[in-house]
Design a protein around this motif. Structure first.
Motif, PDB file in Angstrom:
ATOM      1  N   ASN A 156       0.790  -1.229   0.000  1.00  0.00           N
ATOM      2  CA  ASN A 156       0.000   0.000   0.000  1.00  0.00           C
ATOM      3  C   ASN A 156       0.821   1.278   0.000  1.00  0.00           C
ATOM      4  O   ASN A 156       0.404   2.282  -0.571  1.00  0.00           O
ATOM      5  N   HIS A 157       1.970   1.251   0.640  1.00  0.00           N
ATOM      6  CA  HIS A 157       2.822   2.437   0.682  1.00  0.00           C
ATOM      7  C   HIS A 157       4.117   2.198  -0.093  1.00  0.00           C
ATOM      8  O   HIS A 157       5.129   2.847   0.149  1.00  0.00           O
ATOM      9  N   GLY A 158       4.058   1.273  -1.025  1.00  0.00           N
ATOM     10  CA  GLY A 158       5.216   0.958  -1.843  1.00  0.00           C
ATOM     11  C   GLY A 158       6.162   0.017  -1.132  1.00  0.00           C
ATOM     12  O   GLY A 158       5.938  -0.394   0.006  1.00  0.00           O
ATOM     13  N   THR A 159       7.208  -0.329  -1.828  1.00  0.00           N
ATOM     14  CA  THR A 159       8.215  -1.236  -1.279  1.00  0.00           C
ATOM     15  C   THR A 159       9.601  -0.746  -1.661  1.00  0.00           C
ATOM     16  O   THR A 159       9.775  -0.100  -2.700  1.00  0.00           O
ATOM     17  N   ASP A 160      10.564  -1.047  -0.810  1.00  0.00           N
ATOM     18  CA  ASP A 160      11.960  -0.795  -1.181  1.00  0.00           C
ATOM     19  C   ASP A 160      12.657  -2.109  -1.534  1.00  0.00           C
ATOM     20  O   ASP A 160      13.848  -2.138  -1.765  1.00  0.00           O
ATOM     21  N   PHE A 161      11.878  -3.184  -1.576  1.00  0.00           N
ATOM     22  CA  PHE A 161      12.352  -4.519  -1.953  1.00  0.00           C
ATOM     23  C   PHE A 161      13.630  -4.875  -1.198  1.00  0.00           C
ATOM     24  O   PHE A 161      14.681  -5.084  -1.782  1.00  0.00           O
ATOM     25  N   ASN A 162      13.486  -4.933   0.117  1.00  0.00           N
ATOM     26  CA  ASN A 162      14.609  -5.252   1.015  1.00  0.00           C
ATOM     27  C   ASN A 162      15.789  -4.303   0.847  1.00  0.00           C
ATOM     28  O   ASN A 162      16.944  -4.713   0.952  1.00  0.00           O
ATOM     29  N   GLY A 163      15.512  -3.039   0.576  1.00  0.00           N
ATOM     30  CA  GLY A 163      16.558  -2.032   0.434  1.00  0.00           C
ATOM     31  C   GLY A 163      17.164  -1.958  -0.946  1.00  0.00           C
ATOM     32  O   GLY A 163      17.899  -1.013  -1.259  1.00  0.00           O
ATOM     33  N   LEU A 164      16.843  -2.926  -1.808  1.00  0.00           N
ATOM     34  CA  LEU A 164      17.432  -2.960  -3.143  1.00  0.00           C
ATOM     35  C   LEU A 164      17.077  -1.711  -3.949  1.00  0.00           C
ATOM     36  O   LEU A 164      17.929  -1.153  -4.651  1.00  0.00           O
ATOM     37  N   LEU A 165      15.845  -1.232  -3.828  1.00  0.00           N
ATOM     38  CA  LEU A 165      15.439  -0.063  -4.617  1.00  0.00           C
ATOM     39  C   LEU A 165      16.056   1.224  -4.079  1.00  0.00           C
ATOM     40  O   LEU A 165      16.332   2.140  -4.848  1.00  0.00           O
ATOM     41  N   LYS A 166      16.303   1.302  -2.784  1.00  0.00           N
ATOM     42  CA  LYS A 166      17.016   2.466  -2.236  1.00  0.00           C
ATOM     43  C   LYS A 166      18.467   2.436  -2.714  1.00  0.00           C
ATOM     44  O   LYS A 166      19.046   3.468  -3.066  1.00  0.00           O
ATOM     45  N   PHE A 167      19.047   1.247  -2.748  1.00  0.00           N
ATOM     46  CA  PHE A 167      20.401   1.094  -3.279  1.00  0.00           C
ATOM     47  C   PHE A 167      20.424   1.492  -4.759  1.00  0.00           C
ATOM     48  O   PHE A 167      21.340   2.182  -5.208  1.00  0.00           O
ATOM     49  N   ALA A 168      19.409   1.078  -5.498  1.00  0.00           N
ATOM     50  CA  ALA A 168      19.326   1.431  -6.921  1.00  0.00           C
ATOM     51  C   ALA A 168      19.250   2.940  -7.098  1.00  0.00           C
ATOM     52  O   ALA A 168      19.850   3.487  -8.029  1.00  0.00           O
ATOM     53  N   ASN A 169      18.531   3.628  -6.210  1.00  0.00           N
ATOM     54  CA  ASN A 169      18.480   5.095  -6.286  1.00  0.00           C
ATOM     55  C   ASN A 169      19.869   5.694  -6.088  1.00  0.00           C
ATOM     56  O   ASN A 169      20.255   6.621  -6.801  1.00  0.00           O
ATOM     57  N   ILE A 185      12.839  -1.775 -17.740  1.00  0.00           N
ATOM     58  CA  ILE A 185      11.758  -2.264 -16.881  1.00  0.00           C
ATOM     59  C   ILE A 185      10.489  -1.459 -17.152  1.00  0.00           C
ATOM     60  O   ILE A 185       9.405  -2.016 -17.314  1.00  0.00           O
ATOM     61  N   GLY A 186      10.636  -0.150 -17.226  1.00  0.00           N
ATOM     62  CA  GLY A 186       9.472   0.711 -17.458  1.00  0.00           C
ATOM     63  C   GLY A 186       8.798   0.457 -18.790  1.00  0.00           C
ATOM     64  O   GLY A 186       7.577   0.530 -18.899  1.00  0.00           O
ATOM     65  N   ALA A 187       9.574   0.114 -19.800  1.00  0.00           N
ATOM     66  CA  ALA A 187       9.000  -0.145 -21.116  1.00  0.00           C
ATOM     67  C   ALA A 187       8.255  -1.471 -21.163  1.00  0.00           C
ATOM     68  O   ALA A 187       7.274  -1.617 -21.882  1.00  0.00           O
ATOM     69  N   ASN A 188       8.717  -2.460 -20.398  1.00  0.00           N
ATOM     70  CA  ASN A 188       8.151  -3.800 -20.468  1.00  0.00           C
ATOM     71  C   ASN A 188       7.274  -4.179 -19.274  1.00  0.00           C
ATOM     72  O   ASN A 188       6.450  -5.074 -19.385  1.00  0.00           O
ATOM     73  N   ALA A 189       7.476  -3.521 -18.139  1.00  0.00           N
ATOM     74  CA  ALA A 189       6.738  -3.886 -16.928  1.00  0.00           C
ATOM     75  C   ALA A 189       6.540  -2.667 -16.023  1.00  0.00           C
ATOM     76  O   ALA A 189       6.994  -2.652 -14.879  1.00  0.00           O
ATOM     77  N   PRO A 190       5.875  -1.635 -16.530  1.00  0.00           N
ATOM     78  CA  PRO A 190       5.708  -0.431 -15.716  1.00  0.00           C
ATOM     79  C   PRO A 190       4.965  -0.674 -14.414  1.00  0.00           C
ATOM     80  O   PRO A 190       5.164   0.049 -13.435  1.00  0.00           O
ATOM     81  N   GLY A 191       4.131  -1.700 -14.351  1.00  0.00           N
ATOM     82  CA  GLY A 191       3.421  -2.024 -13.118  1.00  0.00           C
ATOM     83  C   GLY A 191       4.361  -2.397 -11.987  1.00  0.00           C
ATOM     84  O   GLY A 191       4.033  -2.206 -10.815  1.00  0.00           O
ATOM     85  N   LEU A 192       5.534  -2.919 -12.326  1.00  0.00           N
ATOM     86  CA  LEU A 192       6.525  -3.229 -11.296  1.00  0.00           C
ATOM     87  C   LEU A 192       7.112  -1.946 -10.724  1.00  0.00           C
ATOM     88  O   LEU A 192       7.251  -1.798  -9.512  1.00  0.00           O
ATOM     89  N   LEU A 193       7.451  -1.012 -11.611  1.00  0.00           N
ATOM     90  CA  LEU A 193       8.011   0.260 -11.138  1.00  0.00           C
ATOM     91  C   LEU A 193       6.981   1.081 -10.362  1.00  0.00           C
ATOM     92  O   LEU A 193       7.351   1.851  -9.476  1.00  0.00           O
ATOM     93  N   ASP A 194       5.705   0.916 -10.686  1.00  0.00           N
ATOM     94  CA  ASP A 194       4.662   1.647  -9.959  1.00  0.00           C
ATOM     95  C   ASP A 194       4.645   1.289  -8.477  1.00  0.00           C
ATOM     96  O   ASP A 194       4.155   2.066  -7.656  1.00  0.00           O
ATOM     97  N   GLN A 195       5.179   0.136  -8.114  1.00  0.00           N
ATOM     98  CA  GLN A 195       5.160  -0.309  -6.725  1.00  0.00           C
ATOM     99  C   GLN A 195       6.341   0.209  -5.914  1.00  0.00           C
ATOM    100  O   GLN A 195       6.380   0.048  -4.693  1.00  0.00           O
ATOM    101  N   LYS A 196       7.279   0.871  -6.579  1.00  0.00           N
ATOM    102  CA  LYS A 196       8.457   1.403  -5.903  1.00  0.00           C
ATOM    103  C   LYS A 196       8.032   2.482  -4.911  1.00  0.00           C
ATOM    104  O   LYS A 196       7.166   3.302  -5.203  1.00  0.00           O
ATOM    105  N   PHE A 197       8.640   2.489  -3.741  1.00  0.00           N
ATOM    106  CA  PHE A 197       8.249   3.373  -2.637  1.00  0.00           C
ATOM    107  C   PHE A 197       8.188   4.843  -3.016  1.00  0.00           C
ATOM    108  O   PHE A 197       7.416   5.603  -2.434  1.00  0.00           O
ATOM    109  N   ASP A 198       8.958   5.273  -4.011  1.00  0.00           N
ATOM    110  CA  ASP A 198       8.968   6.687  -4.387  1.00  0.00           C
ATOM    111  C   ASP A 198       8.425   6.929  -5.798  1.00  0.00           C
ATOM    112  O   ASP A 198       8.668   7.970  -6.399  1.00  0.00           O
ATOM    113  N   SER A 199       7.650   5.971  -6.317  1.00  0.00           N
ATOM    114  CA  SER A 199       7.098   6.128  -7.661  1.00  0.00           C
ATOM    115  C   SER A 199       5.991   7.191  -7.674  1.00  0.00           C
ATOM    116  O   SER A 199       5.378   7.497  -6.647  1.00  0.00           O
TER     117      SER A 199
END
Length: 185
Positions: A82-95, A112-126
């Motif tokens: 509901n409030h996004g995910t950082d995927f165990n810190g991986l997405l913060k590291f990616a930032n 990822i955005g071109a092929n699976a934008p729904g995945l990026l929509d779940q990112k905590f800061d999307s």
């Protein structure tokens, strides 16, 4: 109860094998159409929605922004982000890496955005998560239940699953079953 189910967000390149990859705004519109069909088929004025992970988060977009509040009695989210995910810190590291190596990051996020934008929509800061959380978590008249596990390895931190507001029941699995090691999958 009569139970209806559907898959949504089938990405262009998945050949119907994976769902939830399209932008969540599009998936929310698909849910809107499906709920209208279920209400017609069943004669019910309102429905109860049950969803896991993205399927527990995306319906809240439908309720908040696509007129679903008048058509939904209850939303049950099983490990929703509901409030996004950082995927165990991986997405913060990616930032952080994106700040250091913007060209590499742009290529990865672009693919990822071109092929699976729904995945990026779940990112905590999307942009999607920011919009979803730009208004209160809940809408009056809808009952909410969120069931989450402190061992969730996908929705992290796991507390980001929980909602606040009237009509919400947040349940941590381990508060009921202390030895339960259930995780996301």
């Amino acid at each position: 109860y009569c139970v209806y189910t559907f898959n949504y967000g089938d990405g262009l390149f998945t050949l119907g094998q994976f769902s939830g990859l399209d932008p969540m705004t599009k998936s929310g519109s698909e849910l809107k159409s499906f709920v209208d069909k279920v209400r017609f088929w069943s004669g019910a004025s309102k429905v109860d929605l049950v969803g896991h992970s993205q399927g527990g988060m995306m319906p809240n977009y439908y309720i908040k922004f696509l007129g679903g509040a008048s058509k939904v009695n209850a939303l049950v989210g099983l490990a929703p982000d509901n409030h996004g995910t950082d995927f165990n810190g991986l997405l913060k590291f990616a930032n952080t890496m994106s700040d250091l190596f913007p060209s590499i990051s742009d290529k990865i996020y672009g693919a990822i955005g071109a092929n699976a934008p729904g995945l990026l929509d779940q990112k905590f800061d999307s942009a999607f998560v920011k919009k979803l959380n730009s208004v209160p978590d809940t809408v009056s008249g809808v009952k909410y239940t969120v069931i989450a596990s402190k061992y969730d390895e996908v929705v992290t931190p796991w507390q980001s699953a929980f909602l606040s507001g009237a009509g919400v029941k947040n349940i941590k699995i381990q508060a009921k079953c202390i030895l339960d090691m259930a995780e996301h999958v």
